[in-house]
Design a protein around this motif. Structure first.
Motif, short mmCIF file in Angstrom:
data_model
loop_
_atom_site.label_atom_id
_atom_site.label_comp_id
_atom_site.label_asym_id
_atom_site.label_seq_id
_atom_site.Cartn_x
_atom_site.Cartn_y
_atom_site.Cartn_z
N SER A 9 0.80 -1.24 0.00
CA SER A 9 0.00 0.00 0.00
C SER A 9 0.83 1.28 0.00
O SER A 9 0.31 2.36 -0.25
N THR A 10 2.13 1.18 0.30
CA THR A 10 2.96 2.39 0.33
C THR A 10 3.58 2.68 -1.04
O THR A 10 4.28 3.68 -1.20
N GLY A 11 3.32 1.81 -2.02
CA GLY A 11 3.90 2.02 -3.36
C GLY A 11 2.98 2.82 -4.26
O GLY A 11 1.87 3.19 -3.86
N TYR A 12 3.42 3.06 -5.49
CA TYR A 12 2.62 3.85 -6.44
C TYR A 12 1.25 3.22 -6.67
O TYR A 12 0.22 3.85 -6.42
N THR A 56 9.37 -9.73 4.11
CA THR A 56 10.49 -10.62 3.74
C THR A 56 10.82 -11.60 4.89
O THR A 56 11.57 -12.55 4.68
N VAL A 75 3.52 -6.09 -3.94
CA VAL A 75 4.90 -6.01 -3.43
C VAL A 75 5.89 -6.49 -4.49
O VAL A 75 5.75 -7.57 -5.06
N GLY A 76 6.88 -5.66 -4.74
CA GLY A 76 7.92 -6.00 -5.70
C GLY A 76 8.96 -4.91 -5.71
O GLY A 76 8.71 -3.80 -5.24
N SER A 113 1.66 -8.98 -11.56
CA SER A 113 2.91 -9.33 -12.25
C SER A 113 3.23 -8.21 -13.23
O SER A 113 3.10 -7.03 -12.88
N PRO A 148 -0.02 -5.87 -15.93
CA PRO A 148 -0.21 -4.52 -16.47
C PRO A 148 0.97 -4.03 -17.31
O PRO A 148 2.11 -4.48 -17.13
N GLY A 150 3.41 -0.68 -18.47
CA GLY A 150 4.15 0.28 -17.64
C GLY A 150 3.21 1.33 -17.02
O GLY A 150 2.20 1.69 -17.62
N TYR A 151 3.55 1.76 -15.81
CA TYR A 151 2.71 2.74 -15.11
C TYR A 151 3.11 4.16 -15.50
O TYR A 151 4.24 4.43 -15.89
N ASP A 154 6.35 5.47 -14.21
CA ASP A 154 7.60 5.23 -14.95
C ASP A 154 7.76 6.23 -16.10
O ASP A 154 8.89 6.51 -16.54
N1 LIG Z 1 6.09 0.45 -12.29
C1 LIG Z 1 5.68 -0.14 -13.40
O1 LIG Z 1 5.67 0.43 -14.51
C2 LIG Z 1 5.13 -1.56 -13.33
C3 LIG Z 1 4.58 -2.14 -14.48
C4 LIG Z 1 4.06 -3.42 -14.38
C5 LIG Z 1 4.11 -4.10 -13.19
N2 LIG Z 1 4.68 -3.52 -12.09
C6 LIG Z 1 4.69 -4.26 -10.83
O2 LIG Z 1 3.63 -3.75 -10.03
C7 LIG Z 1 3.98 -3.81 -8.65
C8 LIG Z 1 3.77 -2.45 -8.01
O3 LIG Z 1 4.58 -1.49 -8.68
P1 LIG Z 1 4.76 -0.03 -8.09
O4 LIG Z 1 5.26 0.83 -9.20
O5 LIG Z 1 3.55 0.36 -7.31
O6 LIG Z 1 5.98 -0.30 -7.09
P2 LIG Z 1 6.53 0.61 -5.89
O7 LIG Z 1 5.96 1.97 -5.96
O8 LIG Z 1 8.01 0.47 -5.89
O9 LIG Z 1 5.92 -0.13 -4.60
C9 LIG Z 1 6.38 -1.40 -4.24
C10 LIG Z 1 5.75 -1.84 -2.94
O10 LIG Z 1 6.45 -3.04 -2.53
C11 LIG Z 1 6.99 -2.83 -1.22
N3 LIG Z 1 8.31 -3.45 -1.07
C12 LIG Z 1 9.32 -3.45 -1.96
N4 LIG Z 1 10.41 -4.06 -1.43
C13 LIG Z 1 10.07 -4.43 -0.18
C14 LIG Z 1 10.74 -5.10 0.88
N5 LIG Z 1 12.01 -5.50 0.76
N6 LIG Z 1 10.07 -5.33 2.03
C15 LIG Z 1 8.79 -4.93 2.18
N7 LIG Z 1 8.08 -4.29 1.21
C16 LIG Z 1 8.71 -4.06 0.05
C17 LIG Z 1 7.16 -1.33 -1.07
O11 LIG Z 1 7.20 -1.02 0.31
P3 LIG Z 1 8.06 0.25 0.85
O12 LIG Z 1 7.23 1.45 0.51
O13 LIG Z 1 8.18 0.00 2.30
O14 LIG Z 1 9.38 0.22 0.12
C18 LIG Z 1 5.92 -0.81 -1.81
O15 LIG Z 1 4.81 -0.83 -0.96
C19 LIG Z 1 5.43 -4.30 -8.59
O16 LIG Z 1 5.44 -5.67 -8.30
C20 LIG Z 1 5.95 -4.05 -9.99
O17 LIG Z 1 6.96 -4.94 -10.38
C21 LIG Z 1 5.18 -2.26 -12.14
#
Ligand SMILES: NC(=O)c1ccc[n+]([C@@H]2O[C@H](COP(=O)([O-])OP(=O)(O)OC[C@H]3O[C@@H](n4cnc5c(N)ncnc54)[C@H](OP(=O)(O)O)[C@@H]3O)[C@@H](O)[C@H]2O)c1
Length: 287
Positions: A9-12, A56, A75-76, A113, A148, A150-151, A154
């Motif tokens: 929930s803290t991610g984008y 983790t 989470v990723g 994914s 999905p 790219g967001y 990005d």
């Molecule tokens: N960005 C893109 O364009 C895109 C496109 C397709 C799919 N995705 C996938 O969609 C998912 C969400 O993407 P997003 O852009 O929202 O990512 P994001 O903003 O980086 O958020 C990732 C989330 O995972 C948590 N996380 C990462 N490493 C962690 C760790 N070691 N321990 C605990 N929590 C951890 C983060 O927590 P903290 O806030 O505590 O770090 C955050 O809540 C990802 O799996 C990504 O691969 C992304």
């Protein structure tokens, strides 16, 4: 109404999903490392339960799925660099959550994914994500894997480069993609709680070449367009050197971006948010 556990929930994307869950009145539990990343109004929402945990570490999330109907995990690793590999987070941390979900009788698990993840298994990120997808499919739980494009987050890189006066693109810039806004994707994720789909591939409503995205960024920043196309041989050499001389923690994100920006990335179109409007909003936040 179903009770939801959200991890990420803290991610984008996670932030949009959390907002949508609470707007729709879902009782929601979230596991996170740092609640300060959430808006105060969200933290104070009476339908939200916050559990501070390290996903983790399996023992730290024990019982997090008690009374939960559906788990959603975003989470990723994207950009954060806290010493973990994709296998530690995208695979193992999600496995920790899946084990808890199984133990607590969760019915459905929704996992985010990546578009073409199953076709790009040579990439470290896709290897880890798809290994988790395989475990999820064998878990006996109902599941939905969302793939999905790219967001918009990005796409901010295009905007930042344009603002500095030069955009660098891999190859001719003619490859196409349809990026998606987090708010549009959150709606897809919430719908997956109640529909019976097991796989969803999705992108945003507008298809662009990379050159077109750069042009929009230049027009919004009102800078004179200046695009440098990096020849494919330079990209391949750089990737080879990175793979040879650095660890997967370093080359993983680079190989991912170089690969997806060297091919068409198109998914069924969904949503209402326009990229130009998104870039307009960056004017006040990115200087
Ligand atoms: N960005 C893109 O364009 C895109 C496109 C397709 C799919 N995705 C996938 O969609 C998912 C969400 O993407 P997003 O852009 O929202 O990512 P994001 O903003 O980086 O958020 C990732 C989330 O995972 C948590 N996380 C990462 N490493 C962690 C760790 N070691 N321990 C605990 N929590 C951890 C983060 O927590 P903290 O806030 O505590 O770090 C955050 O809540 C990802 O799996 C990504 O691969 C992304």
């Amino acid at each position: 109404m179903k009770k939801i556990l959200l991890a990420g929930s803290t991610g984008y994307l996670g932030r949009f999903i959390l907002e949508e869950l609470l707007n729709k009145g879902f009782e929601t539990r979230t596991i996170l490392r740092d609640e300060k990343k959430l808006p105060k109004s969200t933290i104070e929402n009476s339908n939200l339960e916050i559990v501070r945990a390290e996903i983790t570490k399996a023992q730290s999330i024990e019982n997090c799925c008690r009374d939960i109907d559906t788990v959603i995990s975003t989470v990723g690793i994207t950009k954060q660099k806290d010493g973990f590999t994709y296998m530690d987070v995208d695979y193992q941390a999600n496995i920790n959550l899946l084990e808890e979900a199984k133990r607590n009788g969760v019915k459905r698990f929704i996992y985010i994914s990546i578009l073409n993840g199953d076709k790009l298994m040579q990439l470290e990120i896709c290897k880890a994500k798809e290994k988790f997808v395989a475990a999820l499919k064998n878990s006996g739980l109902e599941y939905c894997v969302i793939r999905p494009n790219g967001y918009f987050s990005d796409m901010d890189e295009f905007y930042k480069m344009a603002q500095k006066g030069s955009v660098y693109l891999f190859g001719t810039g003619k490859h196409k993609m349809n990026p998606i806004h987090g708010a549009d994707l959150a709606k897809v994720c919430i719908a997956a709680i109640t529909n019976d789909k097991s796989e969803i591939t999705v992108g945003g409503p507008e298809i662009f070449t990379h050159n077109e995205i750069a042009a929009i960024a230049f027009s919004v920043t009102q800078k004179k367009p200046n695009i440098t196309h990096i020849p494919n041989w330079i990209t391949k050499t750089l990737l080879f050197l990175l793979r040879t001389f650095t660890s997967s923690k370093v080359y993983g994100p680079v190989e991912f971006f170089m690969t997806v920006l060297s091919m068409d990335m198109l998914a069924p179109e969904y949503g209402t948010h326009s990229l130009k409007e998104h870039f307009e909003t960056l004017k006040t936040t990115i200087h």
